[in-house]
Design a protein around this motif. Structure first.
Motif, mmCIF file in Angstrom:
data_model
loop_
_atom_site.group_PDB
_atom_site.id
_atom_site.type_symbol
_atom_site.label_atom_id
_atom_site.label_comp_id
_atom_site.label_asym_id
_atom_site.label_seq_id
_atom_site.Cartn_x
_atom_site.Cartn_y
_atom_site.Cartn_z
ATOM 1 N N VAL A 116 0.619 -1.624 -0.136
ATOM 2 C CA VAL A 116 0.011 0.009 0.000
ATOM 3 C C VAL A 116 0.724 1.072 -0.260
ATOM 4 C CG1 VAL A 116 -0.426 0.245 2.793
ATOM 5 C CG2 VAL A 116 -1.340 1.086 1.447
ATOM 6 N N THR A 117 0.178 2.632 -0.533
ATOM 7 C CA THR A 117 1.378 3.701 -0.924
ATOM 8 C C THR A 117 0.774 4.193 0.690
ATOM 9 O OG1 THR A 117 -0.472 4.422 -2.193
ATOM 10 C CG2 THR A 117 0.973 3.663 -3.271
ATOM 11 N N ARG A 118 1.633 5.690 0.978
ATOM 12 C CA ARG A 118 1.779 6.390 2.187
ATOM 13 C C ARG A 118 0.861 7.562 2.079
ATOM 14 N NH1 ARG A 118 6.785 9.982 3.146
ATOM 15 N NH2 ARG A 118 7.817 7.774 2.523
ATOM 16 N N SER A 119 -0.100 7.565 0.509
ATOM 17 C CA SER A 119 -1.357 8.547 -0.054
ATOM 18 C C SER A 119 -2.560 7.638 0.920
ATOM 19 C CB SER A 119 -1.471 8.916 -1.091
ATOM 20 O OG SER A 119 -1.245 7.612 -1.653
ATOM 21 N N VAL A 173 7.792 -2.427 9.159
ATOM 22 C CA VAL A 173 7.680 -2.108 7.964
ATOM 23 C C VAL A 173 8.558 -1.320 7.153
ATOM 24 C CG1 VAL A 173 6.021 -0.145 6.149
ATOM 25 C CG2 VAL A 173 5.081 -0.929 9.026
ATOM 26 N N GLU A 174 8.791 -1.871 5.746
ATOM 27 C CA GLU A 174 9.686 -1.410 4.783
ATOM 28 C C GLU A 174 9.228 -1.028 3.522
ATOM 29 O OE1 GLU A 174 12.042 -5.566 4.711
ATOM 30 O OE2 GLU A 174 10.069 -6.156 3.717
ATOM 31 N N GLU A 175 9.746 -1.100 2.236
ATOM 32 C CA GLU A 175 9.626 -0.361 1.450
ATOM 33 C C GLU A 175 9.611 -1.595 0.352
ATOM 34 O OE1 GLU A 175 12.293 2.813 -0.334
ATOM 35 O OE2 GLU A 175 10.936 4.472 1.075
ATOM 36 N N CYS A 176 8.878 -1.446 -0.816
ATOM 37 C CA CYS A 176 9.085 -2.916 -1.041
ATOM 38 C C CYS A 176 8.332 -2.861 -3.040
ATOM 39 C CB CYS A 176 7.516 -3.819 -1.270
ATOM 40 S SG CYS A 176 6.452 -3.364 -1.197
ATOM 41 N N GLY A 177 8.927 -1.649 -3.514
ATOM 42 C CA GLY A 177 8.185 -1.413 -4.556
ATOM 43 C C GLY A 177 7.934 -0.001 -5.102
ATOM 44 N N VAL A 178 7.643 -0.025 -5.945
ATOM 45 C CA VAL A 178 7.241 1.218 -6.550
ATOM 46 C C VAL A 178 5.538 1.124 -7.025
ATOM 47 C CG1 VAL A 178 7.383 3.936 -8.161
ATOM 48 C CG2 VAL A 178 9.046 2.590 -6.996
ATOM 49 N N GLU A 179 4.778 2.123 -7.789
ATOM 50 C CA GLU A 179 3.141 2.579 -7.471
ATOM 51 C C GLU A 179 3.671 2.122 -9.312
ATOM 52 O OE1 GLU A 179 -1.299 2.551 -6.977
ATOM 53 O OE2 GLU A 179 0.346 4.039 -6.247
ATOM 54 N N SER A 223 1.776 5.934 -10.366
ATOM 55 C CA SER A 223 1.596 7.018 -9.709
ATOM 56 C C SER A 223 3.678 7.180 -9.312
ATOM 57 C CB SER A 223 1.186 7.516 -8.374
ATOM 58 O OG SER A 223 1.788 6.117 -7.666
ATOM 59 N N GLY A 224 3.892 6.237 -9.294
ATOM 60 C CA GLY A 224 5.196 6.155 -9.000
ATOM 61 C C GLY A 224 5.951 5.911 -7.560
ATOM 62 N N ALA A 225 4.820 6.236 -6.990
ATOM 63 C CA ALA A 225 4.804 5.780 -4.999
ATOM 64 C C ALA A 225 5.209 4.813 -4.972
ATOM 65 C CB ALA A 225 3.413 6.511 -4.544
ATOM 66 N N PHE A 226 6.017 5.601 -3.669
ATOM 67 C CA PHE A 226 6.677 3.873 -2.910
ATOM 68 C C PHE A 226 5.748 3.369 -2.284
ATOM 69 C CE2 PHE A 226 9.869 6.657 -2.591
ATOM 70 C CZ PHE A 226 10.685 6.124 -3.333
ATOM 71 N N LEU A 227 5.480 1.723 -2.265
ATOM 72 C CA LEU A 227 4.350 0.685 -1.742
ATOM 73 C C LEU A 227 5.398 0.755 -0.510
ATOM 74 C CD1 LEU A 227 3.281 -1.011 -5.126
ATOM 75 C CD2 LEU A 227 2.583 0.189 -3.345
ATOM 76 N N TYR A 228 4.555 0.064 0.639
ATOM 77 C CA TYR A 228 4.841 -0.641 1.885
ATOM 78 C C TYR A 228 3.949 -1.755 2.081
ATOM 79 C CZ TYR A 228 6.912 4.095 3.108
ATOM 80 O OH TYR A 228 7.584 5.437 2.493
ATOM 81 N N ARG A 229 4.974 -2.172 2.775
ATOM 82 C CA ARG A 229 4.496 -4.276 3.299
ATOM 83 C C ARG A 229 5.078 -4.195 4.646
ATOM 84 N NH1 ARG A 229 8.098 -8.543 -0.525
ATOM 85 N NH2 ARG A 229 9.706 -7.582 0.511
ATOM 86 N N THR A 230 5.094 -5.117 5.684
ATOM 87 C CA THR A 230 5.281 -6.201 6.935
ATOM 88 C C THR A 230 6.356 -6.593 6.665
ATOM 89 O OG1 THR A 230 3.831 -7.311 6.712
ATOM 90 C CG2 THR A 230 3.317 -5.860 7.932
ATOM 91 N N THR A 231 7.116 -6.220 7.497
ATOM 92 C CA THR A 231 8.675 -6.990 7.449
ATOM 93 C C THR A 231 8.296 -8.491 8.490
ATOM 94 O OG1 THR A 231 9.798 -5.820 9.564
ATOM 95 C CG2 THR A 231 9.994 -4.894 7.129
ATOM 96 N N THR A 232 9.655 -9.040 7.885
ATOM 97 C CA THR A 232 9.433 -10.295 8.606
ATOM 98 C C THR A 232 9.676 -10.604 10.326
ATOM 99 O OG1 THR A 232 11.283 -11.691 7.047
ATOM 100 C CG2 THR A 232 10.937 -12.608 9.153
ATOM 101 N N MET A 233 9.991 -9.577 10.778
ATOM 102 C CA MET A 233 10.345 -9.065 12.368
ATOM 103 C C MET A 233 8.818 -8.932 12.411
ATOM 104 S SD MET A 233 11.701 -6.014 14.409
ATOM 105 C CE MET A 233 13.746 -6.801 13.950
ATOM 106 N N PHE A 234 7.642 -8.717 12.110
ATOM 107 C CA PHE A 234 6.104 -8.144 12.047
ATOM 108 C C PHE A 234 5.504 -9.190 12.873
ATOM 109 C CE2 PHE A 234 1.723 -8.427 10.944
ATOM 110 C CZ PHE A 234 1.636 -7.222 11.595
ATOM 111 N N LEU A 235 5.842 -10.195 11.427
ATOM 112 C CA LEU A 235 5.601 -11.890 11.585
ATOM 113 C C LEU A 235 5.686 -12.370 13.376
ATOM 114 C CD1 LEU A 235 5.783 -13.161 8.243
ATOM 115 C CD2 LEU A 235 3.649 -12.690 9.589
ATOM 116 N N GLU A 236 7.524 -12.472 13.289
ATOM 117 C CA GLU A 236 7.927 -13.179 14.651
ATOM 118 C C GLU A 236 7.212 -12.529 16.400
ATOM 119 O OE1 GLU A 236 12.074 -13.267 15.064
ATOM 120 O OE2 GLU A 236 12.497 -12.761 12.810
ATOM 121 N N LYS A 237 6.691 -10.994 15.905
ATOM 122 C CA LYS A 237 6.351 -10.468 16.768
ATOM 123 C C LYS A 237 5.176 -10.762 17.055
ATOM 124 C CE LYS A 237 9.727 -7.778 17.887
ATOM 125 N NZ LYS A 237 10.478 -7.681 19.191
ATOM 126 N N LEU A 238 4.502 -11.235 15.971
ATOM 127 C CA LEU A 238 3.153 -11.824 16.650
ATOM 128 C C LEU A 238 3.075 -13.372 16.659
ATOM 129 C CD1 LEU A 238 0.597 -9.014 13.547
ATOM 130 C CD2 LEU A 238 1.470 -9.076 16.750
#
Length: 299
Positions: A222-225, A248-254, A257-272
């Motif tokens: 998902v993008t920041r906007s 959270v980490e960047e994972c490419g560009v849309e 629009s060319g905006a940065f995309l974000y996703r959860t990381t492996t640490m997120f899965l570990e914490k949960l």
């Protein structure tokens, strides 16, 4: 000797001379073991001088002509044709000199011997030692490659190790998380671990950070906007905090629009304690009843 006798002698010699192309070939030399048996010289007779003169004349003719003629009367070749002396026998193989000049064939390196198969006790100890030092969950395939064992043996043995820890009541457990295996402390001893690690200091996420993290987890990538539109407020600072925490980490560009995309990381899965984002609980029970009306109002 008178002149008349001398002329008769020369005439006889000339009549007895045989051209080189009509002379018979000399016999082949005897084998090495029979050389000593046939070293007798041919007897000298009355015609020996004539044969000697005829041979000298033939040798002089050969030297003047540049080569010996063949048996059929054709003049011989002045030089050997290239490749003629290098031809092999009827079988097609080259001469001894040609075979010596050929580069030797390199033999292929022998294949390394297969790794010995470990018994269950030794493989169990090796897995426990590796899992004790890993910083993040490690997959079964990686463990199989490191230990040079079949992947089919790793999974069942890890399940057996995890069941053994649970049955023995250890303060830690072996759990699958984020696509791999890692040792974790048991939830019932979390208060003691927090007291030791935090030493009275607790860092918690704010309500805004938790909301932003939930949007990223369920709508990723998902993008920041888009996150700001869902929450209704600007989330740039909160998103930077989540990125710095490693959740959270960047994972490419849309593409549009060319905006940065974000996703959860492996640490997120570990914490949960999750193996993948597919194990997240459904959102339907937590949504309000008038969610559709709210969505229409925001449009």
């Amino acid at each position: 000797m008178s002149d008349e006798e001398r002329r008769d002698s020369l005439a006889d010699q000339a009549a007895a001379w045989v051209p080189p192309w009509n002379r018979p070939r000399p016999p082949a030399p005897p084998p090495a073991d029979q050389e000593d048996l046939g070293n007798e010289r041919p007897p000298e007779g009355p015609d020996s001088s004539k044969i000697s003169l005829a041979g000298e004349a033939a040798d002089a003719a050969d030297r003047a002509g540049g080569g010996r003629a063949g048996d059929d009367g054709t003049p011989g070749d002045e030089a050997e044709k290239p490749g003629q002396g290098e031809r092999g026998s009827a079988g097609g193989s080259g001469t001894a000199g040609e075979r010596k000049q050929r580069a030797p064939r390199r033999r292929a390196a022998p294949a390394p011997p297969p790794a010995p198969e470990l018994d269950d006790a030794e493989l169990r100890g090796a897995l426990e030692a590796i899992l004790l030092v890993v910083d993040e969950p490690v997959s079964e395939l990686t463990l199989a490659q490191v230990l040079e064992q079949s992947p089919e043996r790793i999974g069942p043995l890890l399940d057996d190790i995890a069941a053994g820890y649970t049955a023995a009541g250890h303060g830690f457990e072996l759990r699958r998380a984020a696509g791999g295996w890692r040792l974790y402390t048991r939830p019932e001893y979390a208060t003691y671990v927090e007291r030791f690690v935090l030493d009275g200091q607790s860092v918690r996420l704010t309500q805004a950070a938790l909301e932003t993290l939930a949007v990223v987890a369920y709508r990723q990538p998902v993008t920041r906007s888009r996150i700001s539109a869902i929450r209704g407020v600007n989330c740039d600072g909160v998103l930077r905090t989540l990125v710095s925490r490693g959740l959270v980490e960047e994972c490419g560009v849309e593409p549009d629009s060319g905006a940065f995309l974000y996703r959860t990381t492996t640490m997120f899965l570990e914490k949960l304690g999750l193996n993948s984002v597919d194990e997240l609980p459904p959102l339907a029970p937590f949504l309000p009843d008038d969610v559709e009306e709210l969505a229409d109002a925001t449009r």
